[in-house]
Motif scaffolding. Structure first.
Motif, PDB file in Angstrom:
ATOM      1  N   ILE A  19       0.849  -1.183   0.000  1.00 32.79           N
ATOM      2  CA  ILE A  19       0.000   0.000   0.000  1.00 32.79           C
ATOM      3  C   ILE A  19       0.889   1.238   0.000  1.00 32.79           C
ATOM      4  O   ILE A  19       2.049   1.189   0.405  1.00 32.79           O
ATOM      5  N   TYR A  20       0.336   2.334  -0.472  1.00 31.16           N
ATOM      6  CA  TYR A  20       1.032   3.619  -0.419  1.00 31.16           C
ATOM      7  C   TYR A  20      -0.002   4.731  -0.493  1.00 31.16           C
ATOM      8  O   TYR A  20      -1.087   4.503  -1.033  1.00 31.16           O
ATOM      9  N   PRO A  21       0.246   5.881   0.073  1.00 26.58           N
ATOM     10  CA  PRO A  21       1.342   6.165   0.983  1.00 26.58           C
ATOM     11  C   PRO A  21       1.078   5.547   2.344  1.00 26.58           C
ATOM     12  O   PRO A  21      -0.077   5.249   2.681  1.00 26.58           O
ATOM     13  N   SER A  22       2.103   5.382   3.153  1.00 27.14           N
ATOM     14  CA  SER A  22       1.910   4.790   4.476  1.00 27.14           C
ATOM     15  C   SER A  22       1.522   5.844   5.508  1.00 27.14           C
ATOM     16  O   SER A  22       1.051   5.508   6.582  1.00 27.14           O
ATOM     17  N   ILE A  23       1.723   7.111   5.174  1.00 26.70           N
ATOM     18  CA  ILE A  23       1.232   8.233   5.983  1.00 26.70           C
ATOM     19  C   ILE A  23       0.339   9.054   5.067  1.00 26.70           C
ATOM     20  O   ILE A  23       0.777   9.518   4.014  1.00 26.70           O
ATOM     21  N   THR A  24      -0.924   9.219   5.452  1.00 29.28           N
ATOM     22  CA  THR A  24      -1.896   9.833   4.552  1.00 29.28           C
ATOM     23  C   THR A  24      -2.921  10.663   5.303  1.00 29.28           C
ATOM     24  O   THR A  24      -3.072  10.516   6.512  1.00 29.28           O
ATOM     25  N   SER A  25      -3.635  11.496   4.572  1.00 30.99           N
ATOM     26  CA  SER A  25      -4.723  12.261   5.171  1.00 30.99           C
ATOM     27  C   SER A  25      -6.065  11.933   4.526  1.00 30.99           C
ATOM     28  O   SER A  25      -7.108  12.219   5.096  1.00 30.99           O
ATOM     29  N   ASP A  26      -6.047  11.296   3.348  1.00 36.17           N
ATOM     30  CA  ASP A  26      -7.326  11.072   2.672  1.00 36.17           C
ATOM     31  C   ASP A  26      -7.513   9.716   1.990  1.00 36.17           C
ATOM     32  O   ASP A  26      -8.612   9.202   1.941  1.00 36.17           O
ATOM     33  N   PHE A  27      -6.452   9.112   1.449  1.00 33.37           N
ATOM     34  CA  PHE A  27      -6.628   7.830   0.764  1.00 33.37           C
ATOM     35  C   PHE A  27      -5.383   6.966   0.880  1.00 33.37           C
ATOM     36  O   PHE A  27      -4.300   7.464   1.164  1.00 33.37           O
ATOM     37  N   VAL A  28      -5.577   5.660   0.641  1.00 34.51           N
ATOM     38  CA  VAL A  28      -4.485   4.691   0.545  1.00 34.51           C
ATOM     39  C   VAL A  28      -4.724   3.893  -0.724  1.00 34.51           C
ATOM     40  O   VAL A  28      -5.849   3.490  -1.012  1.00 34.51           O
ATOM     41  N   LYS A  29      -3.680   3.667  -1.485  1.00 37.75           N
ATOM     42  CA  LYS A  29      -3.774   2.895  -2.723  1.00 37.75           C
ATOM     43  C   LYS A  29      -3.192   1.509  -2.479  1.00 37.75           C
ATOM     44  O   LYS A  29      -2.104   1.376  -1.922  1.00 37.75           O
ATOM     45  N   ILE A  30      -3.927   0.475  -2.879  1.00 38.21           N
ATOM     46  CA  ILE A  30      -3.454  -0.903  -2.768  1.00 38.21           C
ATOM     47  C   ILE A  30      -2.864  -1.314  -4.110  1.00 38.21           C
ATOM     48  O   ILE A  30      -3.519  -1.200  -5.146  1.00 38.21           O
ATOM     49  N   ASP A  31      -1.628  -1.771  -4.083  1.00 34.45           N
ATOM     50  CA  ASP A  31      -0.953  -2.234  -5.283  1.00 34.45           C
ATOM     51  C   ASP A  31      -0.830  -3.747  -5.178  1.00 34.45           C
ATOM     52  O   ASP A  31      -0.126  -4.252  -4.307  1.00 34.45           O
ATOM     53  N   SER A  32      -1.552  -4.462  -6.042  1.00 32.55           N
ATOM     54  CA  SER A  32      -1.558  -5.919  -5.958  1.00 32.55           C
ATOM     55  C   SER A  32      -1.764  -6.544  -7.322  1.00 32.55           C
ATOM     56  O   SER A  32      -2.471  -5.993  -8.170  1.00 32.55           O
ATOM     57  N   GLU A  33      -1.172  -7.712  -7.485  1.00 32.26           N
ATOM     58  CA  GLU A  33      -1.375  -8.488  -8.709  1.00 32.26           C
ATOM     59  C   GLU A  33      -2.629  -9.347  -8.602  1.00 32.26           C
ATOM     60  O   GLU A  33      -3.100  -9.886  -9.588  1.00 32.26           O
ATOM     61  N   GLU A  34      -3.160  -9.500  -7.389  1.00 24.52           N
ATOM     62  CA  GLU A  34      -4.311 -10.363  -7.157  1.00 24.52           C
ATOM     63  C   GLU A  34      -5.573  -9.536  -6.890  1.00 24.52           C
ATOM     64  O   GLU A  34      -5.502  -8.450  -6.328  1.00 24.52           O
ATOM     65  N   ALA A  35      -6.716 -10.076  -7.279  1.00 24.55           N
ATOM     66  CA  ALA A  35      -7.992  -9.384  -7.073  1.00 24.55           C
ATOM     67  C   ALA A  35      -8.314  -9.263  -5.585  1.00 24.55           C
ATOM     68  O   ALA A  35      -8.035 -10.170  -4.804  1.00 24.55           O
ATOM     69  N   ILE A  36      -8.927  -8.142  -5.223  1.00 23.17           N
ATOM     70  CA  ILE A  36      -9.295  -7.877  -3.828  1.00 23.17           C
ATOM     71  C   ILE A  36     -10.722  -8.347  -3.585  1.00 23.17           C
ATOM     72  O   ILE A  36     -11.625  -8.042  -4.355  1.00 23.17           O
ATOM     73  N   SER A  37     -10.916  -9.084  -2.488  1.00 25.66           N
ATOM     74  CA  SER A  37     -12.250  -9.551  -2.105  1.00 25.66           C
ATOM     75  C   SER A  37     -12.929  -8.607  -1.131  1.00 25.66           C
ATOM     76  O   SER A  37     -14.128  -8.387  -1.201  1.00 25.66           O
ATOM     77  N   ASP A  38     -12.146  -8.053  -0.176  1.00 31.56           N
ATOM     78  CA  ASP A  38     -12.725  -7.202   0.861  1.00 31.56           C
ATOM     79  C   ASP A  38     -11.621  -6.365   1.492  1.00 31.56           C
ATOM     80  O   ASP A  38     -10.453  -6.763   1.489  1.00 31.56           O
ATOM     81  N   VAL A  39     -12.018  -5.206   2.047  1.00 26.78           N
ATOM     82  CA  VAL A  39     -11.087  -4.312   2.717  1.00 26.78           C
ATOM     83  C   VAL A  39     -11.717  -3.847   4.024  1.00 26.78           C
ATOM     84  O   VAL A  39     -12.897  -3.481   4.043  1.00 26.78           O
ATOM     85  N   GLN A  40     -10.949  -3.882   5.108  1.00 29.56           N
ATOM     86  CA  GLN A  40     -11.392  -3.344   6.387  1.00 29.56           C
ATOM     87  C   GLN A  40     -10.262  -2.539   6.999  1.00 29.56           C
ATOM     88  O   GLN A  40      -9.089  -2.821   6.757  1.00 29.56           O
ATOM     89  N   VAL A  41     -10.641  -1.537   7.795  1.00 31.37           N
ATOM     90  CA  VAL A  41      -9.676  -0.756   8.555  1.00 31.37           C
ATOM     91  C   VAL A  41      -9.898  -1.087  10.021  1.00 31.37           C
ATOM     92  O   VAL A  41     -11.027  -1.054  10.505  1.00 31.37           O
ATOM     93  N   VAL A  42      -8.815  -1.410  10.724  1.00 30.77           N
ATOM     94  CA  VAL A  42      -8.897  -1.742  12.143  1.00 30.77           C
ATOM     95  C   VAL A  42      -8.087  -0.713  12.920  1.00 30.77           C
ATOM     96  O   VAL A  42      -6.892  -0.533  12.655  1.00 30.77           O
ATOM     97  N   ALA A  43      -8.752  -0.043  13.868  1.00 28.50           N
ATOM     98  CA  ALA A  43      -8.076   0.921  14.731  1.00 28.50           C
ATOM     99  C   ALA A  43      -7.362   0.169  15.847  1.00 28.50           C
ATOM    100  O   ALA A  43      -7.721  -0.965  16.172  1.00 28.50           O
ATOM    101  N   LEU A  44      -6.379   0.801  16.460  1.00 29.18           N
ATOM    102  CA  LEU A  44      -5.677   0.159  17.562  1.00 29.18           C
ATOM    103  C   LEU A  44      -6.599  -0.073  18.755  1.00 29.18           C
ATOM    104  O   LEU A  44      -6.346  -0.949  19.577  1.00 29.18           O
ATOM    105  N   SER A  45      -7.698   0.670  18.821  1.00 28.19           N
ATOM    106  CA  SER A  45      -8.696   0.475  19.880  1.00 28.19           C
ATOM    107  C   SER A  45      -9.534  -0.781  19.653  1.00 28.19           C
ATOM    108  O   SER A  45     -10.273  -1.205  20.527  1.00 28.19           O
ATOM    109  N   GLY A  46      -9.437  -1.364  18.446  1.00 33.94           N
ATOM    110  CA  GLY A  46     -10.220  -2.546  18.106  1.00 33.94           C
ATOM    111  C   GLY A  46     -11.428  -2.251  17.238  1.00 33.94           C
ATOM    112  O   GLY A  46     -12.072  -3.171  16.745  1.00 33.94           O
ATOM    113  N   ALA A  47     -11.732  -0.969  17.041  1.00 34.81           N
ATOM    114  CA  ALA A  47     -12.858  -0.600  16.173  1.00 34.81           C
ATOM    115  C   ALA A  47     -12.558  -1.033  14.743  1.00 34.81           C
ATOM    116  O   ALA A  47     -11.429  -0.912  14.264  1.00 34.81           O
TER     117      ALA A  47
END
Length: 87
Positions: A19-47
């Protein structure tokens, strides 16, 4: 040391994704050769958040508060967690 339950360890040669950038304010881009099935964001609080993402693999993280997060990406054959910072 932390243990993440449900996230499979993947050998570097099998995990042709990043992924890039690793420090961001608005978006993250996933760079992969494989198709994505699902994406989740997990906070350190567990949310857990399910962000919007485009066909071009751009994930919207603008709604998140500042802090460190894990972007958990499920591909067709494996899962991988990436650390990023929202500023």
């Amino acid at each position: 040391s932390y243990t993440f339950v449900g996230i499979e360890d993947v050998e570097a040669e099998d995990a042709k994704s990043s992924i890039y950038p690793s420090i961001t304010s608005d978006f993250v881009k996933i760079d992969s050769e494989e198709a994505i099935s699902d994406v989740q964001v997990v906070a350190l609080s567990g949310a857990v958040y399910t962000p919007k993402y485009t066909e071009e693999c751009v994930v919207d993280v603008d709604f998140l508060e500042e802090g460190m997060y894990l972007l958990v990406v499920r591909f067709q054959t494996y899962e991988r967690a990436f650390k990023f910072i929202k500023e």
